[in-house]
Structures are given as C-alpha cells and as structure tokens.
Write a protein that holds these residues in place. Structure first.
Motif, PDB file in Angstrom:
ATOM      1  N   PRO A  64       0.804  -1.226   0.000  1.00  0.00           N
ATOM      2  CA  PRO A  64       0.000   0.000   0.000  1.00  0.00           C
ATOM      3  C   PRO A  64       0.837   1.276   0.000  1.00  0.00           C
ATOM      4  O   PRO A  64       0.419   2.294  -0.549  1.00  0.00           O
ATOM      5  CB  PRO A  64      -0.861  -0.112   1.259  1.00  0.00           C
ATOM      6  N   LYS A  65       2.026   1.230   0.581  1.00  0.00           N
ATOM      7  CA  LYS A  65       2.896   2.418   0.558  1.00  0.00           C
ATOM      8  C   LYS A  65       3.311   2.744  -0.866  1.00  0.00           C
ATOM      9  O   LYS A  65       3.297   3.904  -1.281  1.00  0.00           O
ATOM     10  CB  LYS A  65       4.126   2.195   1.438  1.00  0.00           C
ATOM     11  N   ARG A  66       3.678   1.726  -1.593  1.00  0.00           N
ATOM     12  CA  ARG A  66       4.070   1.916  -2.997  1.00  0.00           C
ATOM     13  C   ARG A  66       2.881   2.415  -3.810  1.00  0.00           C
ATOM     14  O   ARG A  66       3.015   3.308  -4.649  1.00  0.00           O
ATOM     15  CB  ARG A  66       4.591   0.606  -3.576  1.00  0.00           C
ATOM     16  N   ALA A  67       1.706   1.858  -3.562  1.00  0.00           N
ATOM     17  CA  ALA A  67       0.501   2.281  -4.282  1.00  0.00           C
ATOM     18  C   ALA A  67       0.187   3.745  -3.993  1.00  0.00           C
ATOM     19  O   ALA A  67      -0.150   4.506  -4.897  1.00  0.00           O
ATOM     20  CB  ALA A  67      -0.677   1.377  -3.907  1.00  0.00           C
ATOM     21  N   ALA A 110      -8.585  -0.988  -1.492  1.00  0.00           N
ATOM     22  CA  ALA A 110      -9.483  -1.184  -0.363  1.00  0.00           C
ATOM     23  C   ALA A 110      -9.139  -0.180   0.732  1.00  0.00           C
ATOM     24  O   ALA A 110      -7.980   0.170   0.917  1.00  0.00           O
ATOM     25  CB  ALA A 110      -9.332  -2.601   0.174  1.00  0.00           C
ATOM     26  N   ARG A 111     -10.151   0.284   1.429  1.00  0.00           N
ATOM     27  CA  ARG A 111      -9.918   1.141   2.586  1.00  0.00           C
ATOM     28  C   ARG A 111      -9.436   0.269   3.737  1.00  0.00           C
ATOM     29  O   ARG A 111      -9.969  -0.800   3.972  1.00  0.00           O
ATOM     30  CB  ARG A 111     -11.192   1.854   2.989  1.00  0.00           C
ATOM     31  N   GLN A 141       3.468   6.720   4.176  1.00  0.00           N
ATOM     32  CA  GLN A 141       3.820   5.696   5.160  1.00  0.00           C
ATOM     33  C   GLN A 141       2.609   5.144   5.912  1.00  0.00           C
ATOM     34  O   GLN A 141       2.525   3.943   6.143  1.00  0.00           O
ATOM     35  CB  GLN A 141       4.831   6.266   6.171  1.00  0.00           C
ATOM     36  N   GLN A 142       1.653   6.014   6.272  1.00  0.00           N
ATOM     37  CA  GLN A 142       0.586   5.601   7.170  1.00  0.00           C
ATOM     38  C   GLN A 142      -0.800   5.549   6.553  1.00  0.00           C
ATOM     39  O   GLN A 142      -1.705   4.966   7.130  1.00  0.00           O
ATOM     40  CB  GLN A 142       0.555   6.538   8.375  1.00  0.00           C
ATOM     41  N   GLY A 143      -0.985   6.191   5.409  1.00  0.00           N
ATOM     42  CA  GLY A 143      -2.301   6.230   4.799  1.00  0.00           C
ATOM     43  C   GLY A 143      -3.135   7.365   5.342  1.00  0.00           C
ATOM     44  O   GLY A 143      -2.679   8.167   6.151  1.00  0.00           O
ATOM     45  N   GLY A 144      -4.355   7.428   4.860  1.00  0.00           N
ATOM     46  CA  GLY A 144      -5.287   8.479   5.245  1.00  0.00           C
ATOM     47  C   GLY A 144      -6.046   8.939   4.021  1.00  0.00           C
ATOM     48  O   GLY A 144      -5.769   8.510   2.901  1.00  0.00           O
ATOM     49  N   PRO A 145      -7.021   9.812   4.213  1.00  0.00           N
ATOM     50  CA  PRO A 145      -7.795  10.309   3.076  1.00  0.00           C
ATOM     51  C   PRO A 145      -6.921  11.155   2.145  1.00  0.00           C
ATOM     52  O   PRO A 145      -6.036  11.885   2.602  1.00  0.00           O
ATOM     53  CB  PRO A 145      -8.879  11.167   3.718  1.00  0.00           C
TER      54      PRO A 145
END
Length: 195
Positions: A64-67, A110-111, A141-145
């Motif tokens: 997901p970090k790469r995405a 996916a969320r 690094q961590q995600g979020g909106p």
C-alpha cells in the motif's frame, strides 16, 4: 527568461512523475489492459479480464505504501497540468495515464483502518513546501484520506464520478490534436462500465 525556466521545470517535473509511474513493474500494463478491455467490450467480463483485476487488486494491496506513492505521482502530474498546461500530444498522454491510474486506484484499492486515522492530504497541489512534503511522506507511510480535485477522498464512493468530471474539464482545456476529447471519452466509458 523566467517563463522559459518555469516551462523547463514543469516539463521536467511531468517527466519525473511519469517515469516513476511507468517504472512500477507491470502495474500500468495491467491497468491499460483492464481499461482497453472495459472500453472496447463494455461491462462484460471474461477470465483474462477477471484475472487482471485480481492482479491489480493484489498488487495495490500487497504494498500500500508503494501504491500511495504512485497515486501521489499521478496527482502531481495533475498538479503540474493545473499550473502549467502543456498541449503537446505526449503531455496529453501523460495526463491521461495519470487520470487512468487515479481512477483505477479509486476503484480497486481497499480502505484500511489507517485510511480513517491517517493524515489527510491533497495530491493535486505541487509539493513545494516543507510542510506539504512532510504531510505527503507521512501519508505515504501511514495512509489516510487523499483529495484530488473535487474528489474529497479518492476512496469514497462518489470519487470516480468526480475524478472523471475533473479529467473531462481538464481535457476540454486541451484543444490540440483531438486527443484530449478522445481520452476524456475513454475515461468516461471506463468510469461508466467498470463498477
């Protein structure tokens, strides 16, 4: 002189972000395969298309970090176009590829729990200031909106409609070569047929 330096900086920025997207293993190849099939065949499905969708979903989920970093690169292509619109055919193609990536990310990612707790960022504004770069690094690094254009959150249900509309408006600003209108139609067809 200043204008020509701005031109060079904008074009080099586009090339940099585009090269990162294309250097991402086969993700763009998978995306193009899906888009080409959905646009040419409509919402119908076949085994190869289903397999491509599964590979794309797995690829986005496995790292997901790469995405998110690739989504940021796509957003930066849009950001540069918002500030400095280049009407050359190759630049129109780069903008189209950025929007295709953004749309497929919105449809196939996916969320996660981090999505709701992480920092909110705007990806279609150039990251020139230290505080913007820090927020982007934290988001990767961590995600979020993540907001792009009128899509307040790329992973919300209404985001693909907003992203497609924003792309259409951007392509309307590009009158050269007739490519812009064709790319806008492809994006709209993909958005309508790939649920």
């Amino acid at each position: 002189k200043v204008e020509s330096q701005t031109d060079l900086n904008s074009i080099s920025s586009l090339l940099c972000h585009y090269s990162h997207m294309y250097a991402a293993d086969d993700i763009m190849d998978i995306i193009l395969f899906i888009v080409r099939n959905v646009v040419s065949k409509g919402p119908s499905s076949d085994e190869r298309l289903d397999m491509a969708r599964q590979r794309l979903t797995a690829g986005l989920k496995s790292d997901p970090k790469r995405a998110r970093k690739l989504l940021w690169h796509a957003g930066q292509i849009v950001a540069v176009a918002n500030e400095y619109l280049v009407s050359a055919p190759c630049e129109i193609m780069r903008l189209f590829m950025a929007y295709i990536f953004i749309l497929t990310y919105a449809k196939y990612s996916a969320r996660s729990a981090e999505h709701y707790t992480g920092v909110k960022v705007r990806l279609d504004v150039t990251s020139r200031h230290a505080d913007q770069r820090k927020a982007i690094a934290e988001w990767v690094q961590q995600g979020g909106p993540a907001q792009i254009g009128s899509a307040q959150d790329v992973l919300s249900k209404a985001s693909t409609t907003n992203i497609t509309r924003d792309a259409h408006i951007m392509f309307q600003r590009l009158h050269s070569w007739g490519l812009a209108e064709k790319f806008a139609k492809i994006l709209q067809c993909f958005e309508n047929n790939e649920k």
